[in-house]
Design a protein around this motif. Structure first.
Motif, PDB file in Angstrom:
ATOM      1  N   ALA A 266       0.832  -1.197   0.000  1.00 24.24           N
ATOM      2  CA  ALA A 266       0.000   0.000   0.000  1.00 24.24           C
ATOM      3  C   ALA A 266       0.868   1.248   0.000  1.00 24.24           C
ATOM      4  CB  ALA A 266      -0.904  -0.002   1.235  1.00 24.24           C
ATOM      5  N   HIS A 267       0.246   2.355  -0.349  1.00 23.68           N
ATOM      6  CA  HIS A 267       0.916   3.650  -0.272  1.00 23.68           C
ATOM      7  C   HIS A 267       0.818   4.100   1.186  1.00 23.68           C
ATOM      8  CE1 HIS A 267       1.875   7.857  -0.847  1.00 23.68           C
ATOM      9  NE2 HIS A 267       2.194   7.617  -2.110  1.00 23.68           N
ATOM     10  N   LYS A 268       1.920   3.950   1.922  1.00 29.26           N
ATOM     11  CA  LYS A 268       1.907   4.197   3.369  1.00 29.26           C
ATOM     12  C   LYS A 268       1.571   5.647   3.705  1.00 29.26           C
ATOM     13  CE  LYS A 268       3.302  -0.001   4.483  1.00 29.26           C
ATOM     14  NZ  LYS A 268       3.468  -0.607   3.154  1.00 29.26           N
ATOM     15  N   GLY A 269       2.005   6.573   2.860  1.00 34.02           N
ATOM     16  CA  GLY A 269       1.761   7.986   3.133  1.00 34.02           C
ATOM     17  C   GLY A 269       0.289   8.339   3.174  1.00 34.02           C
ATOM     18  N   ILE A 270      -0.452   7.914   2.148  1.00 37.10           N
ATOM     19  CA  ILE A 270      -1.875   8.242   2.106  1.00 37.10           C
ATOM     20  C   ILE A 270      -2.653   7.434   3.133  1.00 37.10           C
ATOM     21  CG2 ILE A 270      -2.466   6.563   0.311  1.00 37.10           C
ATOM     22  CD1 ILE A 270      -3.903  10.123   0.727  1.00 37.10           C
ATOM     23  N   LYS A 271      -2.191   6.216   3.446  1.00 37.34           N
ATOM     24  CA  LYS A 271      -2.889   5.385   4.421  1.00 37.34           C
ATOM     25  C   LYS A 271      -2.845   6.012   5.808  1.00 37.34           C
ATOM     26  CE  LYS A 271      -3.394   0.595   5.922  1.00 37.34           C
ATOM     27  NZ  LYS A 271      -2.904  -0.791   5.782  1.00 37.34           N
ATOM     28  N   SER A 272      -1.685   6.510   6.223  1.00 37.18           N
ATOM     29  CA  SER A 272      -1.571   7.144   7.533  1.00 37.18           C
ATOM     30  C   SER A 272      -2.348   8.455   7.580  1.00 37.18           C
ATOM     31  CB  SER A 272      -0.095   7.396   7.876  1.00 37.18           C
ATOM     32  OG  SER A 272       0.507   8.252   6.924  1.00 37.18           O
ATOM     33  N   THR A 273      -2.355   9.177   6.454  1.00 41.08           N
ATOM     34  CA  THR A 273      -3.106  10.433   6.391  1.00 41.08           C
ATOM     35  C   THR A 273      -4.600  10.170   6.518  1.00 41.08           C
ATOM     36  OG1 THR A 273      -1.415  11.375   4.942  1.00 41.08           O
ATOM     37  CG2 THR A 273      -3.513  12.512   5.033  1.00 41.08           C
ATOM     38  N   LEU A 274      -5.069   9.085   5.903  1.00 40.47           N
ATOM     39  CA  LEU A 274      -6.489   8.726   5.995  1.00 40.47           C
ATOM     40  C   LEU A 274      -6.880   8.393   7.434  1.00 40.47           C
ATOM     41  CD1 LEU A 274      -6.905   6.482   2.815  1.00 40.47           C
ATOM     42  CD2 LEU A 274      -7.994   8.695   3.222  1.00 40.47           C
ATOM     43  N   SER A 275      -5.957   7.788   8.174  1.00 40.67           N
ATOM     44  CA  SER A 275      -6.233   7.463   9.574  1.00 40.67           C
ATOM     45  C   SER A 275      -6.529   8.732  10.367  1.00 40.67           C
ATOM     46  CB  SER A 275      -5.043   6.724  10.199  1.00 40.67           C
ATOM     47  OG  SER A 275      -4.816   5.493   9.548  1.00 40.67           O
ATOM     48  N   ASN A 276      -5.719   9.763  10.153  1.00 41.87           N
ATOM     49  CA  ASN A 276      -5.939  11.037  10.846  1.00 41.87           C
ATOM     50  C   ASN A 276      -7.263  11.668  10.429  1.00 41.87           C
ATOM     51  OD1 ASN A 276      -3.424  10.801  12.084  1.00 41.87           O
ATOM     52  ND2 ASN A 276      -2.377  11.882  10.432  1.00 41.87           N
TER      53      ASN A 276
END
Length: 336
Positions: A266-276
């Protein structure tokens, strides 16, 4: 013009390995420097040796961050056909292989391009403003990491009740760094917003995405860059898969049955941003809050529900961006 030559290029910081494949056979190999002069000389040499025009060749390479910049710049100036592929996609398509080096990697890239020639995906460069926005977001990510490093050191010393003198020194010399980073982050986010506002097309996309409660400037900008203004993915599910929020079944016959899980690819950057974003949406978005509470009452695992909400958020962002609409609080979306 029919593609006759599939040229695989393995890229490193200082050198390029070239392999030319035709009819599933490697017919020519070469090593060059990773600079414009060497690249120009190599392409001209390949054309002379094989007697072909650029229109009958495809140049395939892995996405390597900034190391492929010179090569892309040259090939685009020559209007060559470029296939920019994910390294993991090429790796997993090879099956059970052993060993690797730059020469072998170039051969594998060339053979990958030949074997998948019916599914070729030619590279279309994003607009210059998207590249600029992408660079600003990269700078922001690095500054956030620096801030986190300083804060972690301070918090760990406090929690472990370390020597007061050591804690004082850490705080003293970290304070200026943290203050500078915070100032730079604020300036950077302001510049990101100004850049988006300067382009009507970007501003329209941005306004539609940020109309969703919980979705801020950074998330909207990252979605625009990752999707190349929502042109890279055909549907919301493809984007959700790319973000790593779609669970996949893992079963076989009667012996293997496990719960669906999200993939680590997965694209880790967008995944963590989605969590926020989801955390914020649960506070300010009535639809998301109602969905979360209802699923918990049904006995669902909170982490499963949280991931489902990220999936729903991606689909909502994609839908509003494609339809050119803003979020309507009074409209009943599918997630509820």
């Amino acid at each position: 013009m029919e593609t006759q030559y599939f040229i695989g290029i393995d890229i490193s910081k200082e050198s390029l390995n070239w392999a030319v494949c035709s009819s599933n056979k490697i017919i020519l190999e070469h090593v060059s420097g990773n600079d414009i002069k060497s690249i120009t000389k190599t392409v001209v040499s390949l054309q002379r040796q094989l007697n072909f025009k650029l229109g009958s060749a495809v140049f395939c390479m892995e996405h390597t961050g900034i190391y492929h910049t010179r090569l892309l710049k040259y090939l685009l100036s020559r209007k060559a056909a470029i296939w920019l592929e994910s390294g993991s996609q090429i790796k997993y398509s090879m099956g059970d292989v052993r060993g690797k080096n730059d020469i072998i990697d170039a051969q594998r890239i060339a053979r990958y391009a030949y074997k998948n020639r019916d599914e070729i995906k030619l590279y279309v460069p994003p607009r210059a403003i998207i590249d600029q926005l992408d660079n600003l977001l990269d700078i922001r990510d690095r500054l956030v990491k620096v801030r986190q490093i300083c804060l972690t050191a301070l918090n760990e010393q406090k929690s472990c009740e370390a020597n007061k003198t050591l804690t004082k020194d850490t705080k003293k010399y970290s304070a200026h760094t943290l203050k500078g980073v915070e100032t730079d982050l604020q300036t950077l986010e302001k510049q990101i917003k100004e850049l988006i506002d300067s382009d009507p097309q970007l501003k329209s996309l941005f306004d539609n995405i940020t109309s969703i409660p919980g979705v801020g400037t950074v998330t909207a900008a990252k979605c625009i860059v990752i999707t190349d203004e929502f042109k890279k993915f055909e549907n919301a599910k493809q984007l959700a898969c790319h973000a790593g929020v779609v669970p996949f079944e893992n079963s076989s016959g009667s012996s293997l049955h496990s719960k669906p899980k999200v993939s680590k690819k997965a694209h880790k950057g967008i995944k963590s941003t989605l969590s926020n974003c989801v955390m914020s949406a649960m506070r300010y978005n009535t639809h998301f809050k109602a969905y979360y509470e209802r699923k918990l009452k049904e006995g669902k695992n909170k982490f499963t529900v949280f991931n489902a909400m990220k999936n729903k958020l991606v689909r909502l962002i994609f839908s509003l961006a494609k339809q050119g609409k803003k979020y309507d609080e009074n409209y009943t979306y599918s997630l509820v």
